[in-house]
Every structure is written in structure tokens, then in C-alpha cells.
Design a protein around this motif. Structure first.
Motif, PDB file in Angstrom:
ATOM      1  N   UNK B 458      12.694  34.212  67.189  1.00 40.62           N
ATOM      2  CA  UNK B 458      13.453  35.457  67.060  1.00 40.62           C
ATOM      3  C   UNK B 458      14.485  35.319  65.948  1.00 40.62           C
ATOM      4  N   UNK B 459      15.090  34.133  65.857  1.00 39.18           N
ATOM      5  CA  UNK B 459      16.107  33.904  64.832  1.00 39.18           C
ATOM      6  C   UNK B 459      15.534  34.060  63.429  1.00 39.18           C
ATOM      7  N   UNK B 460      14.317  33.581  63.237  1.00 39.83           N
ATOM      8  CA  UNK B 460      13.682  33.731  61.923  1.00 39.83           C
ATOM      9  C   UNK B 460      13.494  35.205  61.571  1.00 39.83           C
ATOM     10  N   UNK B 461      13.011  35.968  62.554  1.00 37.81           N
ATOM     11  CA  UNK B 461      12.797  37.392  62.287  1.00 37.81           C
ATOM     12  C   UNK B 461      14.128  38.093  62.047  1.00 37.81           C
ATOM     13  N   UNK B 462      15.122  37.727  62.845  1.00 38.65           N
ATOM     14  CA  UNK B 462      16.448  38.351  62.674  1.00 38.65           C
ATOM     15  C   UNK B 462      17.010  37.991  61.302  1.00 38.65           C
ATOM     16  N   UNK B 463      16.860  36.724  60.932  1.00 41.55           N
ATOM     17  CA  UNK B 463      17.404  36.272  59.652  1.00 41.55           C
ATOM     18  C   UNK B 463      16.706  36.982  58.491  1.00 41.55           C
ATOM     19  N   UNK B 464      15.408  37.108  58.615  1.00 44.47           N
ATOM     20  CA  UNK B 464      14.659  37.798  57.567  1.00 44.47           C
ATOM     21  C   UNK B 464      15.086  39.259  57.478  1.00 44.47           C
ATOM     22  N   UNK B 465      15.173  39.919  58.643  1.00 37.99           N
ATOM     23  CA  UNK B 465      15.609  41.318  58.652  1.00 37.99           C
ATOM     24  C   UNK B 465      17.020  41.443  58.093  1.00 37.99           C
ATOM     25  N   UNK B 466      17.849  40.469  58.434  1.00 35.42           N
ATOM     26  CA  UNK B 466      19.221  40.496  57.923  1.00 35.42           C
ATOM     27  C   UNK B 466      19.229  40.359  56.400  1.00 35.42           C
ATOM     28  N   UNK B 467      18.387  39.451  55.925  1.00 32.67           N
ATOM     29  CA  UNK B 467      18.274  39.197  54.488  1.00 32.67           C
ATOM     30  C   UNK B 467      17.861  40.486  53.764  1.00 32.67           C
ATOM     31  N   UNK B 723      13.084  33.837  78.227  1.00 33.83           N
ATOM     32  CA  UNK B 723      13.339  34.912  77.266  1.00 33.83           C
ATOM     33  C   UNK B 723      14.763  35.439  77.393  1.00 33.83           C
ATOM     34  N   UNK B 724      15.286  35.431  78.605  1.00 31.55           N
ATOM     35  CA  UNK B 724      16.694  35.840  78.764  1.00 31.55           C
ATOM     36  C   UNK B 724      17.607  34.879  78.014  1.00 31.55           C
ATOM     37  N   UNK B 725      17.305  33.595  78.122  1.00 35.27           N
ATOM     38  CA  UNK B 725      18.116  32.602  77.416  1.00 35.27           C
ATOM     39  C   UNK B 725      17.849  32.655  75.919  1.00 35.27           C
ATOM     40  N   UNK B 726      16.621  32.987  75.555  1.00 35.11           N
ATOM     41  CA  UNK B 726      16.252  33.030  74.129  1.00 35.11           C
ATOM     42  C   UNK B 726      17.005  34.128  73.391  1.00 35.11           C
ATOM     43  N   UNK B 727      17.426  35.159  74.122  1.00 34.20           N
ATOM     44  CA  UNK B 727      18.088  36.290  73.452  1.00 34.20           C
ATOM     45  C   UNK B 727      19.405  35.860  72.807  1.00 34.20           C
ATOM     46  N   UNK B 728      20.349  35.280  73.552  1.00 29.26           N
ATOM     47  CA  UNK B 728      21.566  34.846  72.857  1.00 29.26           C
ATOM     48  C   UNK B 728      21.315  33.661  71.922  1.00 29.26           C
ATOM     49  N   UNK B 729      20.367  32.800  72.301  1.00 25.51           N
ATOM     50  CA  UNK B 729      20.042  31.657  71.419  1.00 25.51           C
ATOM     51  C   UNK B 729      19.565  32.147  70.054  1.00 25.51           C
ATOM     52  N   UNK B 730      18.698  33.148  70.098  1.00 23.98           N
ATOM     53  CA  UNK B 730      18.169  33.690  68.845  1.00 23.98           C
ATOM     54  C   UNK B 730      19.275  34.229  67.963  1.00 23.98           C
ATOM     55  N   UNK B 731      20.209  34.931  68.580  1.00 22.42           N
ATOM     56  CA  UNK B 731      21.312  35.496  67.798  1.00 22.42           C
ATOM     57  C   UNK B 731      22.175  34.389  67.192  1.00 22.42           C
ATOM     58  N   UNK B 732      22.420  33.359  67.988  1.00 23.51           N
ATOM     59  CA  UNK B 732      23.261  32.257  67.489  1.00 23.51           C
ATOM     60  C   UNK B 732      22.573  31.502  66.354  1.00 23.51           C
ATOM     61  N   UNK B 733      21.296  31.212  66.545  1.00 21.98           N
ATOM     62  CA  UNK B 733      20.577  30.471  65.498  1.00 21.98           C
ATOM     63  C   UNK B 733      20.457  31.331  64.238  1.00 21.98           C
ATOM     64  N   UNK B 735      22.546  33.569  63.216  1.00 22.99           N
ATOM     65  CA  UNK B 735      23.862  33.542  62.575  1.00 22.99           C
ATOM     66  C   UNK B 735      24.017  32.257  61.767  1.00 22.99           C
ATOM     67  N   UNK B 736      23.572  31.138  62.342  1.00 26.43           N
ATOM     68  CA  UNK B 736      23.631  29.860  61.638  1.00 26.43           C
ATOM     69  C   UNK B 736      22.781  29.893  60.374  1.00 26.43           C
ATOM     70  N   UNK B 737      21.555  30.407  60.516  1.00 27.24           N
ATOM     71  CA  UNK B 737      20.664  30.485  59.357  1.00 27.24           C
ATOM     72  C   UNK B 737      21.267  31.371  58.272  1.00 27.24           C
ATOM     73  N   UNK B 738      21.861  32.478  58.701  1.00 22.92           N
ATOM     74  CA  UNK B 738      22.432  33.405  57.721  1.00 22.92           C
ATOM     75  C   UNK B 738      23.629  32.807  57.012  1.00 22.92           C
ATOM     76  N   UNK B 739      24.387  32.003  57.718  1.00 23.35           N
ATOM     77  CA  UNK B 739      25.522  31.323  57.062  1.00 23.35           C
ATOM     78  C   UNK B 739      24.988  30.391  55.978  1.00 23.35           C
ATOM     79  N   UNK B 740      23.901  29.680  56.327  1.00 21.48           N
ATOM     80  CA  UNK B 740      23.297  28.769  55.354  1.00 21.48           C
ATOM     81  C   UNK B 740      22.743  29.550  54.161  1.00 21.48           C
TER      82      UNK B 740
END
Lengths: 244, 794
Positions: B458-467, B723-733, B735-740
Motif C-alpha cells: 500500500x505504501x508503494x501505491x500511496x508513494x507513487x500517487x503522492x509523487x 489489513x487493519x494493521x496494514x492501514x496505518x503501517x502503509x501510511x507510515x511507510x 511517509x518515510x518513502x516520501x521523505x526519502x
């Protein structure tokens, strides 16, 4: 009523095995377990199936219980030719007509006593309330109505076997099949279990077949049959006397 | 049963037993091995692929004899140029004319064009062309041209085609005789004058000198390419050739090949993947670590009786430990072989995807020794640690363990499981839910590992969408409707004429060019955009300081990575230079930009610096009319090279970022697969341990479908928790990817959308029941009687 009375429309002879043979495959070739076995059990009759380990007692019970299929011969239980049933029909048949009790109880550890008994009723449908009522009644019959919320790990061996018996009779089966029900119990507890089985047989009017090598069982049954190396042998006189 | 060959191996008894035990759990061991192998393959393959790109780039540059230095001067006759051969470090140099133009394509679109005319009279090996089709230039064929491969690849131009090229106010009809690749345009040429560089947005062709000399009466030269002797100092030579050129010419800029726009763009692009790839590898490694330790511990824990028997028979614990160590070693070898076999496959997939997306020739994959070494060390360390942890259990076992009868009943459930189970109306919901609570550590580990896998996806997709979203948002924050680039700088009165003729009443001129700044001994080239500070139409994401202002005309904005590279901060005073003219400027603001080396000046300052008073290289416009119509009208003007609407810029961003999509999808596939394998390996094992319970249900009359449902529900509950745990994890990861990413390129805002989660979770919801199927099949295909006979039901 939760289900139709198991004894409705049933023939007088509930178990009829004719010429039943069974073998198992092994690396050394086929191993005969049952050879031309004939067995009849009538309604409300209690029969002990005796023999040493490896004599074929459990196999015979499994065949009669629609758990296994014979290689040869006919198997009629409750008037139904089990050989003609497919897997699903066998499952449904077991659910409606048969109750099982095992040596090591086979309770579901994550279910309480009450829930274990209810588990046997769920395949038959009905409402939740009716299932609970029937389960509670069965546990009362076995004297465990004060342990409904206990898990198997919190109970003694004898109590667990009582739950297993309650589970087997909650649906008021036509036949109760017990495979070494006292094998894991001490003598005193075993005796109590056998008394319970006898009481239940009379209460529920079901036939009982007990596979065992425990000589005490003979006191609680109408008849004793013996298996030796897969062959049914004539009853010994003293066993016949004990039974009567 | 184990196969005969396994049974006949001449092994010591404990090892023979363990090898058969391993056979029985082959599926789980294979799943764990695949997870570890994946991680190894991604780490080694991905990072090696990135290095392969750089290596290939350097090889292509060498094969193409890419110039070490390029100097751009005001166009002049070649006879006016100084000679450079007396500079010893200069091995060769070549004069050429690079002429910006435009070409009409068959699709009726007009493409910016760079025409390159070689003015040297010898075949010096500098920026040599590699013919891919057709023939080279023929001096007797003045209208024959060679096109750079991107024109063929992206725009379908072929040998034999005729192209209409704008030359000044004329249109020249030229004939394509050949297609070539040029090391200078390793990446598909991008037009840095555009707001978004996209592959193939610039056409390049090579023409005979007669194309220009016949029309102008002489052959102008505005570019000199230099190749240096091996070992020469580029900085020294750059300074000396620039000084030599300035004796006779107006020098615009001199750059090293490492400062080429495409060179720097490639570096930036790959820096993104240097962030993403290790993250995928780390997640795989984490999952593999957890799974491996867990599985090895389970294995040892499942063997107390046989191990106890060995102890009774007189085997020492050390002998048993060695047997386990041998098994773990074999598994490690299997993982290494599998991972290193997969690595070139993954690396190759990355190379094909990346190179295809940016118009790079396909590089050849080669392992990077350091990645290989670290990957191997990592796997050995992982399995060594897991194995050592498990083996310690062997030393606490005693012969008494042989006497123990394992009672499954001790694994009941806890009070929470009990309470939740009571809320369930049916056994097929109650049992699975309570089963999750009977092995809390195992369930927790499984949930965390699966959550990690889904979370990173999820983090990859979020990061890509953010990008992409950030890029598009930045564009949308511009308040202009279109950007018009001129063929060459236009005088203000010509700009006024252009705007009046086309009914444009709202416009803001801008200038574009290159300047050099020197700071802390570093001299670098910047791509300058000169804008009117009173018209903040062209948005700048200011991260520090302030925007341009006419009250501070020499205050400039610097792109953040450039500022960092030069060690500059707000208030820093720097010297900027264009064609030898130097001015002092102050860093007024730092902004986040997509173009490496970008800087913004007040237009008045840039005009003065670049000696472009009263001139502009383009304009931003606003219109209430039909933008499409206006664009077409403007493109017909001979002074206009390119018109780009805001929508087109946004579309180009999406097209340019497509290269990331495949990588993201590959990463997502790997992560989801790992999650599936993990479920199969760990949860599947505990489900199989409880095979007896499911067989009991079958005896009681539960149909196979219901048993399957039970197993699916258990895995479903686990999946839901994951998946419940993956939701906040995805957002946190994310955010980390986007900072990088922000550090590596431009400031990326984290944009979280439901769609990105669904892209991960929906396949997960499909996958997990599928994982349940083989597990259920293993249970259901065993005849009940066989299970009862074996005494497995306890």
C-alpha cells in the motif's frame, strides 16, 4: 422438535452386514483386516465387539459408521445401503442417524462443553435456541449440566468422555458407535461411563455398539461378538453368560 | 511417504530422521525458502540492475566517444574560432552548429527539433553516430538527413520519409536517409526548455552543412565538443578552453558531460529506485526472518519425542544439534541458489521496464559484487541466527520427553477468544476466531508479518500517487493556461505583435537560459528561468525563504538539491555568470522542483545578466477563449517553437511517471506473494496441526464445504486483522518513502487515498482464501478412517 425422531420409519434391524471384507494397502502388499463378516444389530440392542488390537474392531465400526467403505459385501444401516452413498450422502447420513464416541474423546478444545454438543446439532439445522436446549438436555442426561461453560482442558478424562457422549446422543441417533470409550480411563471412571451408556441407550432407545477389549463391557451389553484376525468367531459361552 | 532415494541415503540416524521430517513439511520449508530467496533476488537483482544501468551508460558513452566537455557560444563563422590543439590535455575537438527548430510530423503535430550540423572537416571520434538503419550523410545529397533513433521510436519516422523542417522563416523539405543512435542522447531526448521533460519531446537530426550554408551564405558554428586525454583534469581543461574561447567568442556555457541534463535526470531517476528497491528487500528480509525463526522453532518443538528417543538411545545433544544444523545449512544453500537464480530475472525485468520507459537502450544485466556479497552474507546470517535460536532448544530436551504424550488440549483459548467466540452464532465462525487466540504469539507474528507485506505494498501505491499527485498539483497551482516557447529570443515589440495578432491580452514574458555559479570551489551550470516577480503565475513550492520580488531584483530562487550540493542557504551570496558576464546574487528562497539544477531569477536580472534586454524566450498566457484554437494558431507562427497547455504538462507528468508504475506493480506483486507464502507456511501449519479437529467435525456430519469454509474464515480473520494493521503501517511507510523521495528529488506531499489501499487489499482478500484451498485440500483428502487409525485425533 429439533429433528424428526430418529426411530421414525426405521426397520427393526438397524445394522446388517453381510459378507463384509476389507483390506488395507501396505508396502508389503494388501493386508486383510476383515474377512467375510456378518453382523446384525437390532434396534435398542447393545452389542460389544471384542478382540485384541489389530483384530479389525475399529474397521468394522468405521464401516458401519459410514466412515469407511467395505471392499466386498453389503452394509445396510438403518435400512440404507451405505455402499450406494456418495461422500456427501455419507456425511449427511452420519449427521442424522449416527452418534460416535471415541477413545480419546475428540472434543474441540476451543469450544466449551455446551458448544461441543451444539456443534453436533448445527448440521441438522433448526434455530439456535432449539439447539441450545437440546444440547443442555443432553448434558443434563450425562450429569454435566453444571459444567456447560468449561473448556475440555479444564475437565477430567471422565468428564470429557461424558461430554463426548452427550454430543453423540444430543441428536437422538438411531445408533451409537463407541470405539474403545473406556480405553483412556481408569477402571472406576470406565465403569461409570459404561453405566451412562447403558442409561442413555434406554433413555434414547438407540442401538449401541461398543468396540473394546475391556472385559467389563460384557456386563453392560446384550450380546458379545468377537473378532479374531478379521473373522467373526462364535461367542464364548462365559461371555454369553455375562451378557445375560 | 518420503521417496525411496531419501530413505536410502547413507546418513546418520538423526539426520536421516530429520531429512524425512523435512520431507513431511516440504511445502512449508519451500514457502519459507521462497520468501527468503525473493528478498535476496530483489536486493541483489534490483540493486545490480541499477548499477548495470550506470555501467551500460558509461560503456555507451565510451563506445560513442562522448565528448567530455561541450562549449556553447554565440554563433559565428568557424574561421573566427581559436584553435585548441595547443592545449595538451585536449585529445580532439569538433565544431558543430546546433540549431533549434521544429519539424512537422505526419500526425500534424509540430515537434521541437534540434538540428546538428557537423562543421569539422575530419572524422574525429567525438560523439560518433552508430547507424541503425539506412545510410550516413552524403555531401552530394544536401537534403539528406539522419534522424536520431527517438524520432523513429516515438514518432514513427522511417528511412525514406520526407520531413518539413522550419529554418528561420522558411520551411525546408528534407529526406530521411538513415537512423542512428548518439551517445549524447542516450536517454530519449528531452527538451529542457519544456516545463516537464518527457521522453521523445525533442527530435534530433543530423544534416549536411549545405542545409544551413546554402540558406545563410555561410556555415555558423555555436558548439565545440572536446575529448580529453586519459587522466586529464576536466576542471582544469574546462577553465582553459573557456578562457581560450573567450579571446574571440561570446561563450554561453561550458559543461562537463556529467552536467548534461539527461545525465543528471538519469541520476535523479535512479536515485528514486535506490530508495525503493532496498525497502522491498528489507520487508522481504523481515518477513523471511520472522518466518524462518518461527518455522525452525516449530520444527524443533514438534520433535520432542523422537529427539527424546535419540537421547535415550545414547545420542548426545551435540549430535542432534549437528543434524539440525546440517538441515538448516542445506536450506540456506537452497535459498542462495534460488535467490541468485531469480536475481537476474528480477533484475532483467527491472531493466526492461525502466529502460523502455525512459527511452534507454536495454542494458546488459551484471551482478554487482558488493550487492552479491552482502546478499549472501545476509541470508547466511538470517538462517544462521534462526537455526542457532532453534538449536538451543535441543539442549534443553531430556530423555523424559520421549515418554510424554502430546496433548493438543493444552491449546484451548484465552478469555478474550472465549468472549468473542460466544458472540459468534455458528461453529464455523466461533472455532476459527478462537483458534486465533489459542496461539497468541504465532497469531501475532502472522498478523504482523502479513500486515508488513500489505502495508509496504500500500505504501508503494500511496508513494507513487503522492509523487504523481504532487507533481500534478504543482502544475495546477500555476495560474497560467499555456506556456509558449519561441524559436529564438524575441524583442518585446515582436512579443507585443505576436500577442496582439493572436488576441492574447494577458501574458507574462519569461526568459530561459543557462548560467554558471561558483560556490565553495564548485562550479555548476544552472537552468535559469527568468520570471516577472509581480506575476506569480508560475508557482514555486518554496521550502525556505521567500519568493522572487522586484524589491530585491538580485534575489534568486534555487532548487533544493542544488542548494544542498553547493552548500547554500538563505542569504548566501553567490556569483552568477553568463557568457563571461558576472553578477553577484543572493539566495532569497529555496524551492522544491522537478528539474535538477533549476533556478529562478527576476526577469530583469536575468535579462541584464544574459544581455537579453528587451527580449524574452517565451511567455505565459491566460485566455478566456478556446485554448486549443489559440495553441494551433500560435504554432503556425514562425517565431513559435512550442505551445504547452497546463493540461498537456499534467499529461506529460503522468506519462513520464509511468516508468515507476511497473516497478511499483512488481514490488506489490512480490509483497503480496510473500504475504501469501507466509500465511501458507505458518498459518497453514497450525491449521494442519489441528487436522484432527476438522476430521472430528467430518465425523459429526460437517460437509467438506463447511470444513473449507472454516479454514477460509480462520485465514480471513487473520487477514482482516492484518489489513487493519496494514492501514496505518502503509501510511507510515509511505511517509518515510516520501521523505526519502523529497530528499532525493523534489518535495513530495503524502496523499492518501482509498483507491491505493484497495489496490492492495482487494488482491489480498482474493489471495487469502486461495491460500486456504491447498491447506484444506490436504486435510479433506485424507480419509477419516485413516486419520482415526493413525490415532491423530487426540
Amino acid at each position: 422438535m429439533l429433528i424428526a425422531d430418529a426411530k421414525d420409519n426405521l426397520p427393526g434391524r438397524l445394522i446388517e452386514l453381510r459378507g463384509v471384507s476389507k483390506h488395507y494397502d501396505s508396502d508389503a502388499g494388501p493386508v486383510p483386516v476383515l474377512l467375510d463378516v456378518d453382523l446384525q444389530v437390532d434396534a435398542a440392542e447393545a452389542v460389544a465387539l471384542k478382540g485384541v488390537s489389530g483384530s479389525g474392531k475399529s474397521t468394522l465400526l468405521h464401516i458401519a459408521g459410514a466412515i469407511d467403505k467395505a471392499d466386498r459385501g453389503t452394509v445396510r444401516v438403518c435400512g440404507v445401503d451405505l455402499g450406494s452413498l456418495n461422500l456427501r450422502e455419507q456425511t449427511d447420513f452420519r449427521a442424522r442417524r449416527l452418534g460416535f464416541v471415541f477413545q480419546f474423546f475428540n472434543l474441540i478444545p476451543t469450544l466449551t462443553a455446551l458448544e461441543n454438543v451444539i456443534a453436533a446439532l448445527e448440521p441438522l439445522g433448526g434455530t439456535r435456541a432449539s439447539r441450545q436446549q437440546s444440547a443442555a438436555a443432553a448434558l443434563q442426561l450425562t450429569g454435566l449440566d453444571h459444567l456447560l461453560d468449561k473448556y475440555p482442558s479444564q475437565l477430567s478424562g471422565g468428564q470429557q468422555q461424558r461430554i463426548a457422549i452427550a454430543r453423540a446422543v444430543a441428536k437422538r441417533p438411531a445408533i451409537l458407535l463407541a470405539d474403545e470409550p473406556t480405553g483412556a480411563l481408569d477402571a472406576m471412571t470406565a465403569a461409570r461411563i459404561l453405566e451412562l451408556l447403558d442409561t442413555i441407550r434406554k433413555e434414547v432407545h438407540c442401538a449401541v455398539v461398543i468396540a473394546t477389549h475391556d472385559p467389563v463391557v460384557s456386563h453392560y451389553v446384550d450380546r458379545v461378538v468377537r473378532l479374531e484376525q478379521g473373522v467373526l468367531v462364535p461367542e464364548l459361552a462365559e461371555e454369553a453368560n455375562l451378557a445375560t | 511417504m518420503p521417496p525411496n532415494w531419501l530413505r536410502r541415503l547413507p546418513l546418520p540416524a538423526p539426520l536421516l530422521h530429520l531429512s524425512r521430517s523435512a520431507w513431511l513439511m516440504f511445502g512449508r520449508l519451500l514457502a519459507v525458502g521462497m520468501i527468503a530467496a525473493f528478498g535476496l533476488a530483489v536486493y541483489v537483482g534490483g540493486l545490480s540492475a541499477i548499477d548495470s544501468i550506470f555501467t551500460a551508460r558509461d560503456n555507451w558513452y565510451a563506445e560513442g566517444h562522448l565528448a567530455d566537455i561541450e562549449m556553447h557560444v554565440a554563433a559565428d563563422e568557424m574561421d573566427n574560432f581559436p584553435e585548441f590543439s595547443s592545449i595538451p590535455e585536449v585529445a580532439a575537438y569538433r565544431f558543430r552548429m546546433t540549431y533549434p527548430s521544429s519539424v512537422s510530423l505526419r500526425t500534424n503535430e509540430t515537434l521541437p527539433l534540434l538540428m546538428i550540423v557537423d562543421a569539422s572537416r575530419s572524422n574525429l571520434p567525438i560523439n560518433t553516430l552508430k547507424m541503425m538503419a539506412g545510410t550516413g550523410l552524403d555531401p552530394n545529397d544536401p537534403d539528406g538527413i539522419i534522424i536520431e533513433r527517438s524520432l523513429a521510436h516515438f514518432h514513427g519516422v522511417k528511412v525514406g520519409d520526407t520531413l518539413s523542417v522550419k529554418l528561420g522563416k522558411d520551411q525546408a523539405t528534407l529526406h530521411v536517409r538513415g537512423i542512428a543512435s548518439d551517445a549524447e542522447f542516450l536517454l530519449a531526448p528531452v527538451n529542457p526548455a519544456l516545463f516537464v521533460p518527457s521522453k521523445g519531446s525533442l527530435g534530433v537530426m543530423y544534416a549536411n552543412p549545405a542545409v544551413l550554408s546554402d540558406r545563410l551564405g555561410f556555415l555558423p558554428v555555436n558548439s565545440i565538443l572536446f575529448r580529453l586525454q586519459a587522466g586529464a583534469s576536466i576542471d582544469d581543461v574546462l577553465q582553459r578552453v573557456t578562457e581560450r574561447a573567450r579571446t574571440r567568442l561570446n561563450v554561453d556555457w561550458t559543461i562537463r558531460h556529467t552536467e548534461q541534463f539527461s545525465y543528471r535526470f538519469l541520476e535523479k531517476d535512479l536515485s528514486v529506485f535506490r530508495i525503493m528497491v532496498p525497502v522491498i528487500a528489507v520487508v522481504s528480509a523481515l518477513s523471511a526472518s520472522v518466518v524462518t525463526v518461527f518455522l525452525f522453532l516449530q520444527w524443533v518443538a514438534a520433535e520432542p519425542q523422537p529427539l527424546g528417543v535419540f537421547l535415550v538411545l545414547g545420542y548426545a545433544p551435540e549430535q542432534l544439534a549437528v543434524a539440525f544444523a546440517a538441515m538448516f545449512t542445506w536450506m540456506t544453500c537452497g535459498v542462495l541458489i534460488g535467490g541468485l537464480t531469480f536475481a537476474p530475472i528480477i533484475g532483467g525485468a527491472f531493466l526492461r521496464s525502466f529502460s523502455g520507459s525512459i527511452g534507454l537502450p536495454l542494458p546488459h544485466f551484471a551482478f554487482t559484487p558488493s550487492c552479491l556479497a552482502w546478499g549472501v552474507v545476509g541470508v547466511i546470517a538470517l538462517f544462521g541466527l534462526a537455526g542457532a535460536t532453534a538449536i538451543t532448544r535441543v539442549f534443553v530436551m531430556t530423555p523424559r520427553d520421549a515418554m510424554r504424550h502430546s496433548i493438543a488440549l493444552r491449546y484451548a483459548t484465552d478469555s478474550l477468544g472465549g468472549a468473542l467466540g460466544r458472540m459468534m452464532p455458528r461453529v464455523w465462525l466461533r472455532m476459527p476466531l478462537r483458534s486465533l487466540f489459542r496461539h497468541r504469539i504465532m497469531s501475532g507474528v502472522a498478523i504482523l508479518s502479513v500486515a508488513l507485506g500489505f502495508g509496504i505494498t500500500a505504501a508503494f501505491f500511496i508513494s507513487y500517487s503522492s509523487f504523481v499527485g504532487t507533481s500534478v498539483n504543482r502544475v495546477s497551482q500555476n495560474t497560467w493556461d499555456a506556456a509558449v516557447d519561441f524559436v529564438s529570443p524575441l524583442w518585446n515589440e515582436d512579443v507585443a505583435h505576436l500577442t496582439t495578432a493572436n488576441g492574447i491580452t494577458q501574458f507574462s514574458p519569461y526568459t530561459k537560459g543557462v548560467a554558471q555559479i561558483v560556490s565553495m570551489g564548485n562550479r555548476i551550470n544552472l537552468y535559469i528561468g527568468g520570471f516577472d516577480p509581480d506575476n506569480q503565475w508560475h508557482f514555486a513550492q518554496i521550502v525556505a525563504g521567500q519568493n522572487l520580488s522586484n524589491s530585491d531584483p538580485t534575489g534568486i530562487l534555487l532548487e533544493q538539491s542544488t542548494a544542498r550540493q553547493l552548500g547554500l542557504s538563505i542569504g548566501s551570496r553567490i556569483v552568477v555568470e553568463v557568457q563571461g558576464r558576472q553578477r553577484t546574487a543572493t539566495v532569497r528562497g529555496i524551492f522544491s522542483g522537478a528539474m535538477p539544477g533549476e533556478a529562478r531569477f527576476a526577469i530583469s536580472f536575468h535579462r541584464e545578466l544574459a544581455d537579453m534586454k528587451e527580449q524574452s524566450t517565451g511567455l505565459l498566457l491566460r485566455t478566456n477563449g478556446d485554448l486549443q484554437d489559440l495553441s494551433l494558431k500560435l504554432l503556425k507562427d514562425p517565431d513559435v517553437q512550442q505551445v504547452m497547455t497546463k493540461a498537456q504538462v499534467a499529461a506529460e507528468i503522468l506519462a513520464a511517471s509511468g516508468q515507476v508504475t511497473e516497478i511499483i506493480r512488481l514490488g506489490a506483486l512480490i509483497s503480496i506473494s510473500i504475504a501469501g507464502l507466509f500465511i501458507f507456511a505458518c498459518v497453514g501449519y497450525t491449521v494442519l496441526l489441528r487436522s484432527g479437529e476438522y476430521q472430528t467435525l467430518r465425523v459429526l456430519g460437517y460437509r467438506n464445504g463447511l470444513i473449507l469454509l472454516l479454514i477460509v474464515v480462520e485465514i480471513g480473520f487473520l487477514g482482516l486483522a492484518s489489513l487493519c494493521l496494514a492501514t496505518p503501517l502503509g501510511a507510515l511507510i509511505a511517509e518515510y518513502l516520501n521523505r526519502k523521495l523529497s530528499d532525493a528529488w523534489f518535495e513530495v506531499d503524502t496523499i492518501i487515498s482509498l483507491a491505493d489501499y484497495l489496490k492492495t487489499f482487494l488482491p489480498g482478500f482474493v489471495l487469502m482464501p486461495l491460500v486456504a484451498l491447498p491447506i484444506a485440500n490436504l486435510i479433506l483428502r485424507v480419509p477419516i478412517a485413516k486419520e482415526l487409525r493413525s490415532g491423530e485425533i487426540t
